[in-house]
Design a protein around this motif. Structure first.
Motif, PDB file in Angstrom:
ATOM      1  N   LEU A  20       0.714  -1.221  -0.049  1.00 29.24           N
ATOM      2  CA  LEU A  20       0.097   0.522  -0.066  1.00 29.24           C
ATOM      3  C   LEU A  20       1.313   1.508  -0.174  1.00 29.24           C
ATOM      4  N   ALA A  21       1.921   1.175   0.783  1.00 30.23           N
ATOM      5  CA  ALA A  21       2.990   2.255   1.140  1.00 30.23           C
ATOM      6  C   ALA A  21       3.954   2.344  -0.574  1.00 30.23           C
ATOM      7  N   ALA A  22       3.941   1.470  -1.334  1.00 27.37           N
ATOM      8  CA  ALA A  22       4.144   1.608  -2.467  1.00 27.37           C
ATOM      9  C   ALA A  22       3.337   2.147  -3.258  1.00 27.37           C
ATOM     10  N   PHE A  23       2.440   1.710  -3.481  1.00 33.19           N
ATOM     11  CA  PHE A  23       1.397   2.465  -4.470  1.00 33.19           C
ATOM     12  C   PHE A  23       1.480   4.080  -4.422  1.00 33.19           C
ATOM     13  N   LEU A  24       1.291   4.355  -2.998  1.00 36.59           N
ATOM     14  CA  LEU A  24       1.251   5.819  -2.874  1.00 36.59           C
ATOM     15  C   LEU A  24       2.416   6.166  -2.784  1.00 36.59           C
ATOM     16  N   SER A  25       3.731   6.412  -2.350  1.00 38.11           N
ATOM     17  CA  SER A  25       5.022   6.511  -3.304  1.00 38.11           C
ATOM     18  C   SER A  25       5.687   6.656  -3.915  1.00 38.11           C
ATOM     19  N   PHE A  26       5.141   5.226  -4.789  1.00 41.18           N
ATOM     20  CA  PHE A  26       6.534   5.876  -5.752  1.00 41.18           C
ATOM     21  C   PHE A  26       5.539   6.328  -6.712  1.00 41.18           C
ATOM     22  N   ALA A  27       4.011   6.449  -6.542  1.00 39.44           N
ATOM     23  CA  ALA A  27       3.397   7.402  -8.122  1.00 39.44           C
ATOM     24  C   ALA A  27       3.664   8.734  -7.775  1.00 39.44           C
ATOM     25  N   MET A  28       4.306   9.374  -6.366  1.00 39.43           N
ATOM     26  CA  MET A  28       4.538  10.733  -6.401  1.00 39.43           C
ATOM     27  C   MET A  28       6.585  10.681  -6.508  1.00 39.43           C
ATOM     28  N   LEU A  29       7.010   9.797  -6.596  1.00 30.84           N
ATOM     29  CA  LEU A  29       8.437   9.766  -6.202  1.00 30.84           C
ATOM     30  C   LEU A  29       9.125  10.509  -7.656  1.00 30.84           C
ATOM     31  N   ALA A  30       8.705  10.323  -8.516  1.00 29.55           N
ATOM     32  CA  ALA A  30       9.376  10.391  -9.829  1.00 29.55           C
ATOM     33  C   ALA A  30       9.163  11.909  -9.914  1.00 29.55           C
ATOM     34  N   ARG A  31       8.202  12.556  -9.821  1.00 23.88           N
ATOM     35  CA  ARG A  31       7.730  13.747  -9.885  1.00 23.88           C
ATOM     36  C   ARG A  31       8.635  15.295  -8.556  1.00 23.88           C
ATOM     37  N   TYR A  32       8.521  14.313  -7.335  1.00 20.23           N
ATOM     38  CA  TYR A  32       8.407  14.934  -6.100  1.00 20.23           C
ATOM     39  C   TYR A  32      10.185  14.574  -5.549  1.00 20.23           C
ATOM     40  N   THR A  33      11.074  13.919  -6.097  1.00 20.89           N
ATOM     41  CA  THR A  33      11.769  13.526  -5.113  1.00 20.89           C
ATOM     42  C   THR A  33      12.456  14.160  -3.877  1.00 20.89           C
ATOM     43  N   GLN A  34      12.484  15.073  -3.611  1.00 23.44           N
ATOM     44  CA  GLN A  34      13.144  16.232  -2.835  1.00 23.44           C
ATOM     45  C   GLN A  34      11.945  16.314  -2.152  1.00 23.44           C
ATOM     46  N   HIS A  35      10.939  16.146  -2.560  1.00 28.09           N
ATOM     47  CA  HIS A  35       9.816  16.306  -1.118  1.00 28.09           C
ATOM     48  C   HIS A  35       9.163  15.277  -0.868  1.00 28.09           C
ATOM     49  N   MET A  36       9.621  14.210  -2.040  1.00 31.48           N
ATOM     50  CA  MET A  36       9.665  12.993  -1.096  1.00 31.48           C
ATOM     51  C   MET A  36      10.853  12.383   0.052  1.00 31.48           C
ATOM     52  N   LEU A  37      11.844  12.160  -0.194  1.00 32.48           N
ATOM     53  CA  LEU A  37      12.884  13.183   0.959  1.00 32.48           C
ATOM     54  C   LEU A  37      12.726  13.736   2.388  1.00 32.48           C
ATOM     55  N   SER A  38      12.042  15.041   1.810  1.00 30.01           N
ATOM     56  CA  SER A  38      11.059  14.856   2.801  1.00 30.01           C
ATOM     57  C   SER A  38      10.711  14.570   3.755  1.00 30.01           C
ATOM     58  N   LEU A  39       9.346  14.007   2.771  1.00 30.38           N
ATOM     59  CA  LEU A  39       8.583  13.118   3.793  1.00 30.38           C
ATOM     60  C   LEU A  39       9.438  11.674   4.354  1.00 30.38           C
ATOM     61  N   ALA A  40       9.767  11.440   4.241  1.00 27.15           N
ATOM     62  CA  ALA A  40      10.440  10.525   4.464  1.00 27.15           C
ATOM     63  C   ALA A  40      11.552  10.602   5.567  1.00 27.15           C
ATOM     64  N   ALA A  41      11.918  11.904   6.043  1.00 27.45           N
ATOM     65  CA  ALA A  41      12.306  12.191   7.211  1.00 27.45           C
ATOM     66  C   ALA A  41      11.598  12.570   8.203  1.00 27.45           C
ATOM     67  N   GLY A  42      11.173  13.265   7.903  1.00 29.09           N
ATOM     68  CA  GLY A  42       9.549  13.029   9.292  1.00 29.09           C
ATOM     69  C   GLY A  42       8.963  11.555   9.419  1.00 29.09           C
ATOM     70  N   ALA A  43       8.581  11.000   8.972  1.00 32.90           N
ATOM     71  CA  ALA A  43       8.113   9.968   8.758  1.00 32.90           C
ATOM     72  C   ALA A  43       8.892   8.864   9.745  1.00 32.90           C
ATOM     73  N   LEU A  44      10.088   9.009   9.807  1.00 30.58           N
ATOM     74  CA  LEU A  44      10.963   8.089  10.102  1.00 30.58           C
ATOM     75  C   LEU A  44      11.334   8.495  11.376  1.00 30.58           C
ATOM     76  N   MET A  45      11.472   9.880  11.217  1.00 25.74           N
ATOM     77  CA  MET A  45      11.603  10.507  12.954  1.00 25.74           C
ATOM     78  C   MET A  45      10.363  10.140  13.607  1.00 25.74           C
ATOM     79  N   SER A  46       9.275   9.977  12.767  1.00 22.56           N
ATOM     80  CA  SER A  46       8.565  10.279  13.699  1.00 22.56           C
ATOM     81  C   SER A  46       7.898   9.116  14.149  1.00 22.56           C
ATOM     82  N   THR A  47       7.917   8.617  13.378  1.00 19.43           N
ATOM     83  CA  THR A  47       7.891   6.765  13.899  1.00 19.43           C
ATOM     84  C   THR A  47       8.808   6.344  15.399  1.00 19.43           C
ATOM     85  N   ALA A  48      10.089   6.986  15.393  1.00 20.01           N
ATOM     86  CA  ALA A  48      11.321   6.760  16.433  1.00 20.01           C
ATOM     87  C   ALA A  48      10.209   7.259  17.506  1.00 20.01           C
ATOM     88  N   PHE A  49      10.360   8.472  17.477  1.00 16.95           N
ATOM     89  CA  PHE A  49      10.353   9.409  18.531  1.00 16.95           C
ATOM     90  C   PHE A  49       8.622   9.737  19.024  1.00 16.95           C
TER      91      PHE A  49
END
Length: 264
Positions: A20-49
Motif C-alpha cells: 500500500l505504501a508503494a502504491f502511494l509513494s512511487f506514484a509521487m516519487l518520480a515527480r517529487y523526489t526532494q519532497h519525498m525525501l523530506s516526507l521520509a525524514a519526517g516519517a522516520l523521525m516521527s515513527t521513532a520519537f
C-alpha cells in the motif's frame, strides 16, 4: 486455528502495508523526489520519537538501559556506515590504477549516503516488524477479534513509515522493484515475530521494549545522518517552505495514524 489467524494477520499487516505504501509513494516519487525525501525524514523521525520510543518507555524496562541501547544503536549504524565507506573506497582503489582518486571520492560523496541508509533502514525494519509480530500474536491469543483489530492497526500505522523506507531504498538500489522486494522481505519478518510470539510469548514480553528502541536507533540515524544532509541545500524561500512543509507532513502522518491506531 489461532496460529493460522496469527500468520494470516501478520503477513497481511507486514507485507500489505509495504504494498500500500508503494502504491502511494512511487506514484509521487518520480515527480517529487526532494519532497519525498523530506516526507521520509519526517516519517522516520516521527515513527521513532512519537511511536516506538514512548511505547518502550511506558514499559517496566529501566530508562537508563533503554537510553544506553539507543546510544549503542546509533554508534553501531555509524560504524556500519564507516565499514561500507571503507569497503567502497577499497574497491575503487583496486579497480583504477590511473590516479583518479578525486573522481572516485567526488562520485562517492554523492552516492554513499542513501546506500548506507538502505542497510540501516532494512535492519531497523526487520527488528520493528519482529516486534509488531509479537504484538499481533499477543492480541490474537487474548481474543480473535482483538487480534484482527491489532493487525489492521499495525497495517495502517506502518504505511506512512514504509513510504519513507521505500524512498530511501529506491535511492539506494536504483530501482523501484528492488526497493519493493527488500522492504517486503523485511515485512515478512512480522510473520516470524508472530510465530515466535505464539510459542514464546511469556518470555518475549520483557524484551519488547528493547526491540522497539533498537528499531528506533536505525530510523533516527537514517533520518539525521542520511536524509537531512541531502535536504541541507541553499534553496529559494518557496522551495524551503515546501521542504519544511513536506517534513512536517511526514511527522503529522505518523502521529495521526498512530493515534488513531491506539484509540481503536
Amino acid at each position: 486455528m489461532t496460529l493460522i489467524a496469527i500468520l494470516l494477520g501478520t503477513v497481511a499487516a507486514g507485507v500489505g502495508s509495504v504494498w500500500l505504501a508503494a502504491f502511494l509513494s512511487f506514484a509521487m516519487l518520480a515527480r517529487y523526489t526532494q519532497h519525498m525525501l523530506s516526507l521520509a525524514a519526517g516519517a522516520l523521525m516521527s515513527t521513532a520519537f512519537m511511536h516506538l520510543l514512548p511505547e518502550a518507555f511506558e514499559s517496566e524496562a529501566g530508562a537508563h538501559e533503554l537510553f544506553a541501547l539507543l546510544l549503542a544503536g546509533l554508534v553501531f549504524f555509524f560504524l556500519l556506515d564507516k565499514a561500507e565507506l571503507w569497503h567502497h573506497g577499497h574497491e575503487h582503489h583496486h579497480s583504477d590504477g590511473h590516479g583518479h582518486d578525486h573522481a572516485h571520492h567526488h562520485a562517492h560523496a554523492h552516492t554513499h549516503a542513501p546506500r548506507s541508509g538502505g542497510w540501516a533502514v532494512l535492519a531497523g525494519d526487520s527488528v520493528h516488524a519482529f516486534g509488531d509480530g509479537i504484538l499481533i500474536a499477543s492480541a490474537f491469543m487474548a481474543d480473535m477479534r482483538l487480534g484482527a483489530v491489532a493487525a489492521l492497526a499495525v497495517l495502517a500505522h506502518e504505511v506512512p513509515h514504509h513510504m519513507g523506507d521505500l524512498v530511501v531504498l529506491r535511492q539506494a538500489s536504483g530501482t523501484q522493484r528492488t526497493a519493493l522486494v527488500k522492504v517486503s522481505l523485511a515485512g515478512t519478518v512480522t510473520a516470524l515475530g508472530g510465530l515466535v510470539g505464539y510459542f514464546l510469548l511469556s518470555q518475549l514480553d520483557d524484551l519488547l521494549p528493547y526491540f522497539l528502541v533498537a528499531a528506533s536507533s536505525s530510523f533516527v540515524y537514517v533520518a539525521l545522518a542520511d536524509l537531512i544532509p541531502q535536504l541541507q541545500k541553499r534553496l529559494s524561500l518557496g522551495q524551503t517552505v515546501a521542504q519544511v512543509g513536506w517534513l512536517l507532513a511526514g511527522i503529522a502522518m505518523v502521529v495521526l495514524v498512530s493515534s488513531l491506531a491506539h484509540h481503536h
